[in-house]
Design an enzyme around this catalytic site. Structure first.
Site, PDB file in Angstrom:
ATOM      1  N   GLN A  13     -10.015  24.223 -35.807  1.00  0.00           N
ATOM      2  CA  GLN A  13     -10.066  23.046 -36.690  1.00  0.00           C
ATOM      3  C   GLN A  13     -10.143  23.469 -38.159  1.00  0.00           C
ATOM      4  O   GLN A  13      -9.295  23.110 -38.988  1.00  0.00           O
ATOM      5  CB  GLN A  13     -11.288  22.183 -36.356  1.00  0.00           C
ATOM      6  CG  GLN A  13     -11.553  21.108 -37.408  1.00  0.00           C
ATOM      7  CD  GLN A  13     -12.850  20.357 -37.200  1.00  0.00           C
ATOM      8  OE1 GLN A  13     -12.828  19.253 -36.706  1.00  0.00           O
ATOM      9  NE2 GLN A  13     -13.981  20.936 -37.603  1.00  0.00           N
ATOM     10  N   THR A 128     -24.037  28.171 -39.631  1.00  0.00           N
ATOM     11  CA  THR A 128     -24.178  26.827 -39.064  1.00  0.00           C
ATOM     12  C   THR A 128     -25.615  26.315 -39.131  1.00  0.00           C
ATOM     13  O   THR A 128     -26.565  27.103 -39.136  1.00  0.00           O
ATOM     14  CB  THR A 128     -23.736  26.833 -37.586  1.00  0.00           C
ATOM     15  OG1 THR A 128     -24.213  25.647 -36.944  1.00  0.00           O
ATOM     16  CG2 THR A 128     -24.316  28.005 -36.825  1.00  0.00           C
ATOM     17  N   GLU A 130     -27.105  25.201 -36.765  1.00  0.00           N
ATOM     18  CA  GLU A 130     -27.774  25.610 -35.521  1.00  0.00           C
ATOM     19  C   GLU A 130     -28.645  26.847 -35.747  1.00  0.00           C
ATOM     20  O   GLU A 130     -29.466  27.189 -34.909  1.00  0.00           O
ATOM     21  CB  GLU A 130     -26.741  25.891 -34.425  1.00  0.00           C
ATOM     22  CG  GLU A 130     -25.992  24.657 -33.956  1.00  0.00           C
ATOM     23  CD  GLU A 130     -26.856  23.668 -33.183  1.00  0.00           C
ATOM     24  OE1 GLU A 130     -27.795  24.112 -32.504  1.00  0.00           O
ATOM     25  OE2 GLU A 130     -26.592  22.456 -33.279  1.00  0.00           O
ATOM     26  N   TYR A 152     -25.699  30.475 -29.502  1.00  0.00           N
ATOM     27  CA  TYR A 152     -24.786  30.224 -30.627  1.00  0.00           C
ATOM     28  C   TYR A 152     -25.521  30.382 -31.961  1.00  0.00           C
ATOM     29  O   TYR A 152     -25.044  31.065 -32.880  1.00  0.00           O
ATOM     30  CB  TYR A 152     -24.210  28.802 -30.483  1.00  0.00           C
ATOM     31  CG  TYR A 152     -23.360  28.353 -31.636  1.00  0.00           C
ATOM     32  CD1 TYR A 152     -22.120  28.926 -31.891  1.00  0.00           C
ATOM     33  CD2 TYR A 152     -23.796  27.330 -32.495  1.00  0.00           C
ATOM     34  CE1 TYR A 152     -21.341  28.509 -32.954  1.00  0.00           C
ATOM     35  CE2 TYR A 152     -23.018  26.894 -33.558  1.00  0.00           C
ATOM     36  CZ  TYR A 152     -21.792  27.489 -33.776  1.00  0.00           C
ATOM     37  OH  TYR A 152     -21.028  27.068 -34.841  1.00  0.00           O
ATOM     38  N   LYS A 156     -24.948  33.315 -34.792  1.00  0.00           N
ATOM     39  CA  LYS A 156     -24.590  33.011 -36.177  1.00  0.00           C
ATOM     40  C   LYS A 156     -25.631  33.556 -37.155  1.00  0.00           C
ATOM     41  O   LYS A 156     -25.298  33.995 -38.265  1.00  0.00           O
ATOM     42  CB  LYS A 156     -24.452  31.499 -36.355  1.00  0.00           C
ATOM     43  CG  LYS A 156     -23.206  30.936 -35.693  1.00  0.00           C
ATOM     44  CD  LYS A 156     -21.969  31.443 -36.417  1.00  0.00           C
ATOM     45  CE  LYS A 156     -20.698  30.809 -35.918  1.00  0.00           C
ATOM     46  NZ  LYS A 156     -19.528  31.228 -36.681  1.00  0.00           N
TER      47      LYS A 156
HETATM   48  P1  NAP Z   1     -12.868  26.106 -33.490  1.00  0.00           P
HETATM   49  O1  NAP Z   1     -11.925  24.985 -33.706  1.00  0.00           O
HETATM   50  O2  NAP Z   1     -13.511  26.249 -32.147  1.00  0.00           O
HETATM   51  O3  NAP Z   1     -12.109  27.472 -33.839  1.00  0.00           O
HETATM   52  C1  NAP Z   1     -12.617  28.720 -33.470  1.00  0.00           C
HETATM   53  C2  NAP Z   1     -11.597  29.777 -33.789  1.00  0.00           C
HETATM   54  O4  NAP Z   1     -12.125  31.071 -33.458  1.00  0.00           O
HETATM   55  C3  NAP Z   1     -10.292  29.623 -33.004  1.00  0.00           C
HETATM   56  O5  NAP Z   1      -9.225  29.912 -33.863  1.00  0.00           O
HETATM   57  C4  NAP Z   1     -10.414  30.705 -31.944  1.00  0.00           C
HETATM   58  O6  NAP Z   1      -9.175  31.213 -31.503  1.00  0.00           O
HETATM   59  C5  NAP Z   1     -11.138  31.778 -32.742  1.00  0.00           C
HETATM   60  N1  NAP Z   1     -11.764  32.784 -31.878  1.00  0.00           N
HETATM   61  C6  NAP Z   1     -12.786  32.601 -31.008  1.00  0.00           C
HETATM   62  N2  NAP Z   1     -13.092  33.755 -30.398  1.00  0.00           N
HETATM   63  C7  NAP Z   1     -12.243  34.690 -30.899  1.00  0.00           C
HETATM   64  C8  NAP Z   1     -12.058  36.072 -30.659  1.00  0.00           C
HETATM   65  N3  NAP Z   1     -12.801  36.725 -29.772  1.00  0.00           N
HETATM   66  N4  NAP Z   1     -11.092  36.737 -31.347  1.00  0.00           N
HETATM   67  C9  NAP Z   1     -10.313  36.064 -32.242  1.00  0.00           C
HETATM   68  N5  NAP Z   1     -10.441  34.748 -32.511  1.00  0.00           N
HETATM   69  C10 NAP Z   1     -11.385  34.073 -31.846  1.00  0.00           C
HETATM   70  O7  NAP Z   1     -14.063  26.073 -34.546  1.00  0.00           O
HETATM   71  P2  NAP Z   1     -14.145  25.307 -35.968  1.00  0.00           P
HETATM   72  O8  NAP Z   1     -14.756  23.979 -35.738  1.00  0.00           O
HETATM   73  O9  NAP Z   1     -12.853  25.433 -36.670  1.00  0.00           O
HETATM   74  O10 NAP Z   1     -15.246  26.179 -36.706  1.00  0.00           O
HETATM   75  C11 NAP Z   1     -14.875  27.327 -37.472  1.00  0.00           C
HETATM   76  C12 NAP Z   1     -16.096  28.215 -37.636  1.00  0.00           C
HETATM   77  O11 NAP Z   1     -17.133  27.481 -38.281  1.00  0.00           O
HETATM   78  C13 NAP Z   1     -16.686  28.703 -36.315  1.00  0.00           C
HETATM   79  O12 NAP Z   1     -17.186  30.002 -36.511  1.00  0.00           O
HETATM   80  C14 NAP Z   1     -17.834  27.740 -36.064  1.00  0.00           C
HETATM   81  O13 NAP Z   1     -18.819  28.328 -35.272  1.00  0.00           O
HETATM   82  C15 NAP Z   1     -18.299  27.486 -37.493  1.00  0.00           C
HETATM   83  N6  NAP Z   1     -18.962  26.198 -37.683  1.00  0.00           N
HETATM   84  C16 NAP Z   1     -18.342  25.054 -37.307  1.00  0.00           C
HETATM   85  C17 NAP Z   1     -18.980  23.841 -37.509  1.00  0.00           C
HETATM   86  C18 NAP Z   1     -18.315  22.543 -37.126  1.00  0.00           C
HETATM   87  O14 NAP Z   1     -19.024  21.524 -37.115  1.00  0.00           O
HETATM   88  N7  NAP Z   1     -17.033  22.520 -36.888  1.00  0.00           N
HETATM   89  C19 NAP Z   1     -20.255  23.804 -38.108  1.00  0.00           C
HETATM   90  C20 NAP Z   1     -20.834  25.003 -38.509  1.00  0.00           C
HETATM   91  C21 NAP Z   1     -20.177  26.194 -38.313  1.00  0.00           C
HETATM   92  P3  NAP Z   1      -8.442  30.628 -30.190  1.00  0.00           P
HETATM   93  O15 NAP Z   1      -7.663  29.439 -30.683  1.00  0.00           O
HETATM   94  O16 NAP Z   1      -7.590  31.758 -29.751  1.00  0.00           O
HETATM   95  O17 NAP Z   1      -9.499  30.274 -29.197  1.00  0.00           O
END
Ligand code: NAP
Length: 342
Positions: A13, A128, A130, A152, A156
């Site tokens: 996302q 995050t 969390e 998680y 982080k």
């Molecule tokens: P997301 O949509 O789940 O995207 C996660 C990304 O990480 C995907 O591109 C995934 O690739 C990649 N990934 C996971 N494991 C991997 C690995 N072993 N090697 C390479 N790539 C890997 O998450 P998001 O919502 O965009 O969030 C982005 C970041 O912000 C994350 O770290 C999340 O924990 C953090 N975050 C998010 C929020 C929120 O509310 N959205 C809040 C705080 C922090 P694939 O497509 O191949 O699976």
């Protein structure tokens, strides 16, 4: 000359919104993707379809130190946004343990590779709320105590401390954002906001009647992902690196989200939503709500998309995907939407 950015997690996302944001600012945007994404782009690059030909994608993964070194060496980025992670908070501690190691190691490999091969690169780590977990104060700010209560959050927090260490020991321009929940039509299907928006569209289409949710009283500080990627970028434009809470400062319950989402489609959530105890997570003692004052004062950042607009955008996108037109709201539903927008 345009700046070069490397995004890990570009298929997710935030990665997709950030890539758009940087392309609009003339960046050369590189992304690290798992090899399978290059072999099966339709399935794995769906959030990037509209910008795919403007990106340079490299195969690699957090598990492989060699792949991270190789990509860093090749790209020599000016800015690196490290978003890749298993981003879902699982209820089962044990099941999650293997992912813990992979994510922490991946962050370490990446920081080490940048420090060695591109030491001037500015680094962003996706922290995050969390990490606060069992927070002992609310709202939380940068100085609040970290008491994570999920693998998680622990994962982080480790990444946050690794980032801080590379900043303090090696002088890297490395910053962490402590981001609160941010959503959008591109949110993963396992998250409650997307489940609600998708459920509303399915019910409107007559494909299902009921929607199972967990604790309806759980509170979250929900913003829009498009706003939050702007904060990431702003952190890397500062002269000195630092850590920032990024949040709206407002919280809403899952019930409010559902009420509004159903009302957008002219429906009454009470007729469709039921609580499934299997989906209930333990409620926080202190709600996770962020105090974004530092981001506002130092970065000039403020969220632009409000709660009601976010909910409306998510429901509309799900309905559009099914070819549904949103019905005119009943007076009762219109009142719920109006109140949500206040
Ligand atoms: P997301 O949509 O789940 O995207 C996660 C990304 O990480 C995907 O591109 C995934 O690739 C990649 N990934 C996971 N494991 C991997 C690995 N072993 N090697 C390479 N790539 C890997 O998450 P998001 O919502 O965009 O969030 C982005 C970041 O912000 C994350 O770290 C999340 O924990 C953090 N975050 C998010 C929020 C929120 O509310 N959205 C809040 C705080 C922090 P694939 O497509 O191949 O699976």
């Amino acid at each position: 000359m345009s700046k070069r950015a490397l995004i890990t997690g570009i298929t997710g996302q935030d990665g997709s919104y950030l890539a758009e944001f940087l392309l609009a600012r003339d960046y050369e945007v590189h992304g690290l993707v798992r090899r399978i994404a290059l072999h099966d782009p339709e399935r794995h690059l769906s959030r990037l379809v509209h910008i795919r030909d403007r990106l340079v994608l490299h195969a690699g993964s957090l598990e492989s130190s060699a792949s991270l070194h190789q990509v860093v060496d090749l790209v020599r980025p000016d800015e690196c946004y490290h978003l890749a992670a298993h981003s879902f908070v699982n209820t089962s501690f044990e099941d999650d343990l293997p992912t813990l190691g992979a994510d922490i190691n991946g962050t370490h490999y990446l920081l080490a590779a940048l420090n060695e091969r591109a030491p001037a690169c500015r680094f962003y780590f996706a922290g995050t709320s969390e990490m606060f977990g069992h927070a002992d104060e609310s709202p939380q700010r940068e100085t609040s105590r970290f008491l994570p209560r999920s693998t998680y959050g622990i994962n982080k927090l480790a990444g946050y401390h690794l980032t801080r260490n590379y900043r303090e020991r090696f002088g890297m321009h490395a910053s962490s954002g402590v981001l609160y929940n941010h959503e959008s039509p591109r949110r993963g299907h396992e998250f409650v906001t997307r489940r609600i928006a998708a459920g509303v569209a399915q019910i409107l289409a007559g494909r299902q009647e009921r929607l199972a949710l967990g604790n309806l009283d759980a509170r979250r500080d929900w913003g829009h992902a498009r706003d939050y990627v702007r904060a990431m970028w702003l952190m890397l434009q500062q002269e000195t690196p630092d850590d920032y809470v990024v949040a709206t400062g407002e919280s809403h319950t899952v019930r409010e989200f559902a009420q509004l989402a159903f009302a957008v489609a002219g429906l009454d959530h009470r007729e469709h939503v039921f609580v499934d105890p299997e989906l209930c997570r333990r409620a926080e003692d202190q709600p996770l709500v962020g105090d974004p004052r530092k981001a506002r004062e130092r970065l000039g950042w403020h969220h632009q998309v409000g709660f009601a607009q976010l909910v409306r955008e998510m429901v509309t996108a799900e309905c559009d995907a099914l070819g549904l037109t949103l019905p005119l709201a009943t007076p009762a539903a219109a009142q719920v939407v109006e109140q949500g927008e206040e």
